[in-house]
Design a protein around this motif. Structure first.
Motif, mmCIF file in Angstrom:
data_model
loop_
_atom_site.group_PDB
_atom_site.id
_atom_site.type_symbol
_atom_site.label_atom_id
_atom_site.label_comp_id
_atom_site.label_asym_id
_atom_site.label_seq_id
_atom_site.Cartn_x
_atom_site.Cartn_y
_atom_site.Cartn_z
ATOM 1 N N ASN A 9 -15.122 -88.954 39.382
ATOM 2 C CA ASN A 9 -14.063 -89.231 38.364
ATOM 3 C C ASN A 9 -14.674 -89.340 36.870
ATOM 4 O O ASN A 9 -14.443 -90.108 35.832
ATOM 5 C CB ASN A 9 -13.632 -90.776 38.817
ATOM 6 C CG ASN A 9 -12.078 -91.319 37.945
ATOM 7 O OD1 ASN A 9 -11.271 -90.171 37.948
ATOM 8 N ND2 ASN A 9 -11.777 -92.475 37.741
ATOM 9 N N ASP A 58 -13.804 -84.240 39.295
ATOM 10 C CA ASP A 58 -14.359 -84.513 40.551
ATOM 11 C C ASP A 58 -15.572 -83.484 40.611
ATOM 12 O O ASP A 58 -15.123 -82.150 40.900
ATOM 13 C CB ASP A 58 -13.500 -84.515 41.502
ATOM 14 C CG ASP A 58 -14.339 -85.020 42.858
ATOM 15 O OD1 ASP A 58 -15.303 -84.764 42.881
ATOM 16 O OD2 ASP A 58 -13.466 -85.287 44.038
ATOM 17 N N TYR A 100 -9.590 -85.310 34.127
ATOM 18 C CA TYR A 100 -10.655 -86.085 35.062
ATOM 19 C C TYR A 100 -11.173 -84.952 35.813
ATOM 20 O O TYR A 100 -10.662 -84.004 36.290
ATOM 21 C CB TYR A 100 -9.948 -86.895 35.758
ATOM 22 C CG TYR A 100 -9.210 -88.193 34.949
ATOM 23 C CD1 TYR A 100 -9.974 -89.353 34.754
ATOM 24 C CD2 TYR A 100 -7.911 -88.102 34.621
ATOM 25 C CE1 TYR A 100 -9.365 -90.269 33.977
ATOM 26 C CE2 TYR A 100 -7.386 -88.909 33.775
ATOM 27 C CZ TYR A 100 -8.253 -90.074 33.394
ATOM 28 O OH TYR A 100 -7.528 -91.107 32.546
#
Length: 404
Positions: free
Chosen positions: A333, A267, A265
């Motif tokens: 995300n 950010d 993931y």
């Protein structure tokens, strides 16, 4: 470095591998008055040191501790790091003319930015201390004898045998084959019936294939500061889009904690809230298009690529709650399922190796085979990117030298 076979027959220890661990081991043994011989497969020692950090050699990290290492026994390195600290590394190199300069995140490089200066410290010391180095020495086998160990090796077309009471396996891991990397350490461990933790490339770029690959290809060369994570670890550093997937420091770091089939993931705007930023901006300039707003944070090329997923043609005032949720999820995300990695030829290090259960943590000697030692990358100790693996190599070389 001799171009002939070694004539001397007695050594306190034979060190297989002239990389960071082997070189430090030979030098530290020399300080203690012990005679060692390094057998190095390449035509010169320190091949991996010379290419590290783009030829600049990030030789330690100011923040190195057991917490930046992956191992089935997370406490194993504590003893070695207590015996040889980061301060010891810094003092050692300063004594021999290399002053460090800190770059990002505690990474220490020589002031000269020349990895060859690091190697020269060791080759000069080996010469001064009478430690022998035999290059182009391809070790074929290590056998235990009543007196210690027999080493069979080939050099310059000739086969030779040597014996020694102690042997140090510092032959590295599987990356990078063109630099002379082999599985010798693992093969030797298996021969002596030692357990090996499954090995895999680590600190390695990740690949994207299939329908998603063209999207990554179009962004090749774009670098973005991000937070990359999975359920094992999290790193705040740059990622780099490439024509085959993802690279950059944050990706290399998370690769050590990633397993095939898993997601990672990203950010894309760590420590900020894109929804809040949009809300603030549209109170001032609601007519601004989302595309133009996002170019405050990213390159236009990257924002245009996001048009596949986001309503970039809408102005901020017209963004619905659903739009804002989509934007927030994508920016904070961003979900990626890598197809694989670029393999050992592009990996910085190997994960896994000789199980730490087989070694005494205070000496790195094999518990059931007195006189046999393993150090450096072939042990199940894998550090983060940024000089940590060198710190382990120096520390393990030092520790072994005290005990051979």
């Amino acid at each position: 470095m001799s171009a002939k076979l070694i004539k001397q027959t007695h050594f306190d220890a034979i060190i297989i591998g002239g990389g960071a661990c082997g070189l430090m081991c030979a030098v530290q043994a020399g300080f203690l008055g012990k005679q060692t011989l390094i057998l190095e497969k390449n035509d010169k020692v320190g091949a991996k040191i010379l290419i590290s950090g783009g030829g600049r050699c990030n030789y330690t990290n100011l923040y190195a501790s057991h917490q930046q290492f992956i191992s089935e026994n997370e406490h194993f390195v504590k003893s070695a790091f207590a015996q040889w600290t980061v301060d010891d590394t810094i003092s050692f190199f300063e004594t021999y003319g290399i002053t460090g300069k800190e770059k990002t995140l505690g990474q220490l490089f020589p002031q000269s930015d020349k990895a060859r200066d690091v190697v020269k410290v060791f080759t000069d010391l080996c010469h001064d201390l009478g430690q022998q180095i035999q290059c182009n020495a391809d070790v074929k086998q290590v056998e235990q004898t009543a007196e210690g160990f027999k080493i069979v090796y080939e050099s310059y077309g000739e086969e030779a045998e040597l014996t020694a009471p102690r042997v140090v396996i510092a032959s590295g891991g599987l990356p990078i084959a063109k630099m002379g990397a082999t599985d010798f350490g693992l093969r030797t461990a298996r021969k002596f019936n030692l357990n090996i933790v499954n090995t895999a490339p680590a600190l390695v770029p990740l690949t994207i294939t299939g329908k998603d690959q063209p999207w990554y290809e179009q962004l090749s060369g774009n670098s973005i500061f991000c937070r990359v994570w999975n359920d094992r670890a999290s790193f705040d550093e740059n990622i780099l889009f490439t024509h085959w997937g993802l690279s950059g420091p944050a990706i290399l770091q998370i690769s050590s904690y990633w397993r095939p089939g898993e997601f990672i993931y990203i950010d894309l705007l760590p420590d900020q809230d894109i929804t809040q930023l949009i809300q603030e901006e549209r109170t001032v300039n609601g007519k601004k298009m989302l595309l133009n707003f996002l170019t405050t944070f990213y390159t236009r090329k990257f924002v245009e690529a996001l048009s596949n997923h986001l309503p970039v043609e809408k102005n901020l005032a017209s963004l619905s709650k659903t739009d804002l949720e989509s934007i927030h999820n994508l920016i904070h995300n961003f979900k990626v399922k890598p197809a694989g990695d670029k393999g050992y030829d592009k990996a910085e290090v190997m994960r896994g190796g000789v199980s730490t259960e087989e070694l005494y943590s205070k000496t790195l000697e094999v518990k059931k085979i007195p006189g046999l030692f393993f150090g450096g990358e072939c042990v199940d100790v894998t550090g983060w990117l940024g000089g940590y693996n060198f710190q382990w190599a120096w520390a393990s070389g030092f520790v072994i030298a005290q005990n051979i």
